[in-house]
Motif scaffolding. Structure first.
Motif, PDB file in Angstrom:
ATOM      1  N   SER A 102      35.211 -10.826  34.548  1.00  0.00           N
ATOM      2  CA  SER A 102      36.729 -10.631  34.103  1.00  0.00           C
ATOM      3  C   SER A 102      37.297  -9.410  35.122  1.00  0.00           C
ATOM      4  O   SER A 102      36.774  -8.836  35.778  1.00  0.00           O
ATOM      5  CB  SER A 102      36.782 -10.155  32.658  1.00  0.00           C
ATOM      6  OG  SER A 102      35.815  -8.938  32.563  1.00  0.00           O
ATOM      7  N   TRP A 161      48.770 -13.574  21.126  1.00  0.00           N
ATOM      8  CA  TRP A 161      47.632 -14.047  21.367  1.00  0.00           C
ATOM      9  C   TRP A 161      47.200 -15.223  20.429  1.00  0.00           C
ATOM     10  O   TRP A 161      47.491 -15.184  19.157  1.00  0.00           O
ATOM     11  CB  TRP A 161      46.411 -12.725  20.936  1.00  0.00           C
ATOM     12  CG  TRP A 161      45.119 -12.916  21.080  1.00  0.00           C
ATOM     13  CD1 TRP A 161      44.173 -13.007  19.940  1.00  0.00           C
ATOM     14  CD2 TRP A 161      44.511 -13.276  22.426  1.00  0.00           C
ATOM     15  NE1 TRP A 161      42.948 -13.226  20.747  1.00  0.00           N
ATOM     16  CE2 TRP A 161      42.894 -13.473  22.066  1.00  0.00           C
ATOM     17  CE3 TRP A 161      44.902 -13.321  23.487  1.00  0.00           C
ATOM     18  CZ2 TRP A 161      42.058 -13.744  22.961  1.00  0.00           C
ATOM     19  CZ3 TRP A 161      43.890 -13.739  24.505  1.00  0.00           C
ATOM     20  CH2 TRP A 161      42.555 -13.931  24.233  1.00  0.00           C
ATOM     21  N   THR A 191      43.119  -2.593  40.160  1.00  0.00           N
ATOM     22  CA  THR A 191      42.542  -3.666  39.342  1.00  0.00           C
ATOM     23  C   THR A 191      40.897  -3.117  39.206  1.00  0.00           C
ATOM     24  O   THR A 191      40.417  -2.685  40.207  1.00  0.00           O
ATOM     25  CB  THR A 191      42.545  -4.906  40.042  1.00  0.00           C
ATOM     26  OG1 THR A 191      43.970  -5.331  40.283  1.00  0.00           O
ATOM     27  CG2 THR A 191      41.803  -5.979  39.374  1.00  0.00           C
ATOM     28  N   TYR A 212      40.738  -6.382  34.998  1.00  0.00           N
ATOM     29  CA  TYR A 212      41.895  -5.682  34.290  1.00  0.00           C
ATOM     30  C   TYR A 212      42.755  -5.195  35.418  1.00  0.00           C
ATOM     31  O   TYR A 212      42.492  -4.290  36.210  1.00  0.00           O
ATOM     32  CB  TYR A 212      41.565  -4.433  33.432  1.00  0.00           C
ATOM     33  CG  TYR A 212      42.606  -3.843  32.780  1.00  0.00           C
ATOM     34  CD1 TYR A 212      43.316  -4.290  31.841  1.00  0.00           C
ATOM     35  CD2 TYR A 212      42.906  -2.473  32.938  1.00  0.00           C
ATOM     36  CE1 TYR A 212      44.088  -3.964  31.053  1.00  0.00           C
ATOM     37  CE2 TYR A 212      43.971  -1.989  32.266  1.00  0.00           C
ATOM     38  CZ  TYR A 212      44.537  -2.699  31.185  1.00  0.00           C
ATOM     39  OH  TYR A 212      45.252  -1.825  30.672  1.00  0.00           O
ATOM     40  N   ASP A 213      43.968  -5.775  35.472  1.00  0.00           N
ATOM     41  CA  ASP A 213      44.939  -5.394  36.466  1.00  0.00           C
ATOM     42  C   ASP A 213      46.009  -4.474  35.789  1.00  0.00           C
ATOM     43  O   ASP A 213      46.538  -4.702  34.599  1.00  0.00           O
ATOM     44  CB  ASP A 213      46.045  -6.626  37.010  1.00  0.00           C
ATOM     45  CG  ASP A 213      45.121  -7.713  37.607  1.00  0.00           C
ATOM     46  OD1 ASP A 213      44.693  -7.361  38.892  1.00  0.00           O
ATOM     47  OD2 ASP A 213      44.918  -8.563  37.078  1.00  0.00           O
ATOM     48  N   THR A 216      47.088  -6.125  32.281  1.00  0.00           N
ATOM     49  CA  THR A 216      46.583  -7.418  31.886  1.00  0.00           C
ATOM     50  C   THR A 216      45.151  -7.414  32.111  1.00  0.00           C
ATOM     51  O   THR A 216      44.860  -7.522  33.204  1.00  0.00           O
ATOM     52  CB  THR A 216      47.467  -8.492  32.643  1.00  0.00           C
ATOM     53  OG1 THR A 216      48.929  -8.111  32.549  1.00  0.00           O
ATOM     54  CG2 THR A 216      47.313  -9.707  32.133  1.00  0.00           C
ATOM     55  N   TYR A 217      44.569  -7.985  30.669  1.00  0.00           N
ATOM     56  CA  TYR A 217      43.224  -7.999  31.047  1.00  0.00           C
ATOM     57  C   TYR A 217      42.817  -9.838  31.207  1.00  0.00           C
ATOM     58  O   TYR A 217      43.540 -10.701  30.607  1.00  0.00           O
ATOM     59  CB  TYR A 217      42.423  -7.856  29.675  1.00  0.00           C
ATOM     60  CG  TYR A 217      41.025  -7.934  29.906  1.00  0.00           C
ATOM     61  CD1 TYR A 217      39.921  -7.251  30.453  1.00  0.00           C
ATOM     62  CD2 TYR A 217      40.350  -9.204  29.350  1.00  0.00           C
ATOM     63  CE1 TYR A 217      38.929  -7.219  30.555  1.00  0.00           C
ATOM     64  CE2 TYR A 217      38.860  -9.365  29.465  1.00  0.00           C
ATOM     65  CZ  TYR A 217      38.193  -8.407  29.985  1.00  0.00           C
ATOM     66  OH  TYR A 217      36.909  -8.691  29.873  1.00  0.00           O
ATOM     67  N   THR A 218      42.178 -10.465  32.213  1.00  0.00           N
ATOM     68  CA  THR A 218      42.094 -11.704  32.046  1.00  0.00           C
ATOM     69  C   THR A 218      40.473 -11.860  32.043  1.00  0.00           C
ATOM     70  O   THR A 218      39.699 -11.291  32.991  1.00  0.00           O
ATOM     71  CB  THR A 218      42.316 -12.176  33.609  1.00  0.00           C
ATOM     72  OG1 THR A 218      43.965 -11.807  33.826  1.00  0.00           O
ATOM     73  CG2 THR A 218      42.090 -13.800  34.051  1.00  0.00           C
ATOM     74  N   HIS A 276      44.026 -15.395  29.989  1.00  0.00           N
ATOM     75  CA  HIS A 276      44.715 -14.028  29.763  1.00  0.00           C
ATOM     76  C   HIS A 276      44.830 -13.484  28.269  1.00  0.00           C
ATOM     77  O   HIS A 276      45.399 -14.230  27.811  1.00  0.00           O
ATOM     78  CB  HIS A 276      46.193 -14.156  30.507  1.00  0.00           C
ATOM     79  CG  HIS A 276      45.886 -14.665  31.810  1.00  0.00           C
ATOM     80  ND1 HIS A 276      45.984 -13.704  33.195  1.00  0.00           N
ATOM     81  CD2 HIS A 276      46.015 -15.739  32.555  1.00  0.00           C
ATOM     82  CE1 HIS A 276      45.859 -14.486  34.237  1.00  0.00           C
ATOM     83  NE2 HIS A 276      46.082 -15.666  33.904  1.00  0.00           N
ATOM     84  N   TYR A 277      44.496 -12.235  28.349  1.00  0.00           N
ATOM     85  CA  TYR A 277      44.889 -11.492  26.830  1.00  0.00           C
ATOM     86  C   TYR A 277      46.365 -11.077  26.879  1.00  0.00           C
ATOM     87  O   TYR A 277      46.627 -10.581  27.880  1.00  0.00           O
ATOM     88  CB  TYR A 277      43.821 -10.282  26.813  1.00  0.00           C
ATOM     89  CG  TYR A 277      44.236  -9.663  25.550  1.00  0.00           C
ATOM     90  CD1 TYR A 277      43.814 -10.241  24.324  1.00  0.00           C
ATOM     91  CD2 TYR A 277      44.984  -8.501  25.548  1.00  0.00           C
ATOM     92  CE1 TYR A 277      44.094  -9.631  23.212  1.00  0.00           C
ATOM     93  CE2 TYR A 277      45.146  -7.827  24.323  1.00  0.00           C
ATOM     94  CZ  TYR A 277      44.828  -8.417  23.070  1.00  0.00           C
ATOM     95  OH  TYR A 277      44.981  -7.772  21.954  1.00  0.00           O
ATOM     96  N   ASP A 278      46.879 -11.575  25.704  1.00  0.00           N
ATOM     97  CA  ASP A 278      48.098 -11.097  25.415  1.00  0.00           C
ATOM     98  C   ASP A 278      48.369 -10.461  24.103  1.00  0.00           C
ATOM     99  O   ASP A 278      48.054 -11.344  23.066  1.00  0.00           O
ATOM    100  CB  ASP A 278      49.157 -12.500  25.594  1.00  0.00           C
ATOM    101  CG  ASP A 278      50.791 -12.246  25.335  1.00  0.00           C
ATOM    102  OD1 ASP A 278      50.969 -10.910  24.867  1.00  0.00           O
ATOM    103  OD2 ASP A 278      51.495 -13.020  25.842  1.00  0.00           O
TER     104      ASP A 278
END
Length: 161
Positions: free
Chosen positions: A52, A81, A45, A54-55, A67-69, A75-77
């Motif tokens: 913020s 989105w 991570t 990024y995992d 996955t970016y939070t 959460h960015y999808d």
């Protein structure tokens, strides 16, 4: 490490960074996860100074899946989105807390919005000085020099103080 300004806390194999680790970059971004042959490799991570993260699954230093939070928990999808898209222009905090009454428009996701120094622009990760073309984070630490494209985008689209 002394030349890059980074700090490594972790395991070594044959003198190389390998195994579980914590890697702190000069920007204060922190990687916590697995390393192999001196690179991010496996689960890890990135924690950014903004809050913020990024995992991701890393392979030889490259993120394969992640996955970016955002700092506010959004959460960015990539595929689904729905935040501030062409159909729904509400901020995430408006989606969570509802819209304000007429005449009390919310200008940013942060409410109240942060105060922008006179003549500067709020470009999302810090304040931009169009005279020096320097972006500094909200704690006044250097982030980057803006090129011509970024300068044009910031002065055209971002809020000015």
């Amino acid at each position: 490490m002394e030349y890059t300004g980074s700090k490594y806390i972790g395991e070594y194999v044959d003198g190389r960074m390998e195994g579980k680790a914590k890697y702190i970059l000069p920007t204060e971004t922190i990687y916590v996860g697995e390393m192999k042959d001196g690179m991010f490799h496996g689960e890890g991570t990135l924690y950014f100074p903004s809050g913020s993260q990024y995992d991701a699954i890393w392979e030889n230093g490259l993120a394969i899946k992640g996955t970016y939070t955002f700092a506010d928990g959004l959460h960015y999808d990539e595929k689904n989105w729905h935040y501030c898209d062409g159909y729904d222009r509400r901020f995430y905090t408006e989606i969570l807390n509802g819209l304000k009454p007429a005449g009390m428009a919310q200008l940013t996701n942060m409410d109240p919005p942060r105060k922008i120094p006179k003549g500067y622009y709020d470009c999302g990760d810090g304040f931009y000085n169009p005279v020096t073309r320097v972006v500094k984070d909200y704690r006044n630490r250097f982030l980057r020099n803006a090129d011509d494209d970024e300068h044009e985008w910031i002065t055209r689209t971002c809020r000015k103080g």
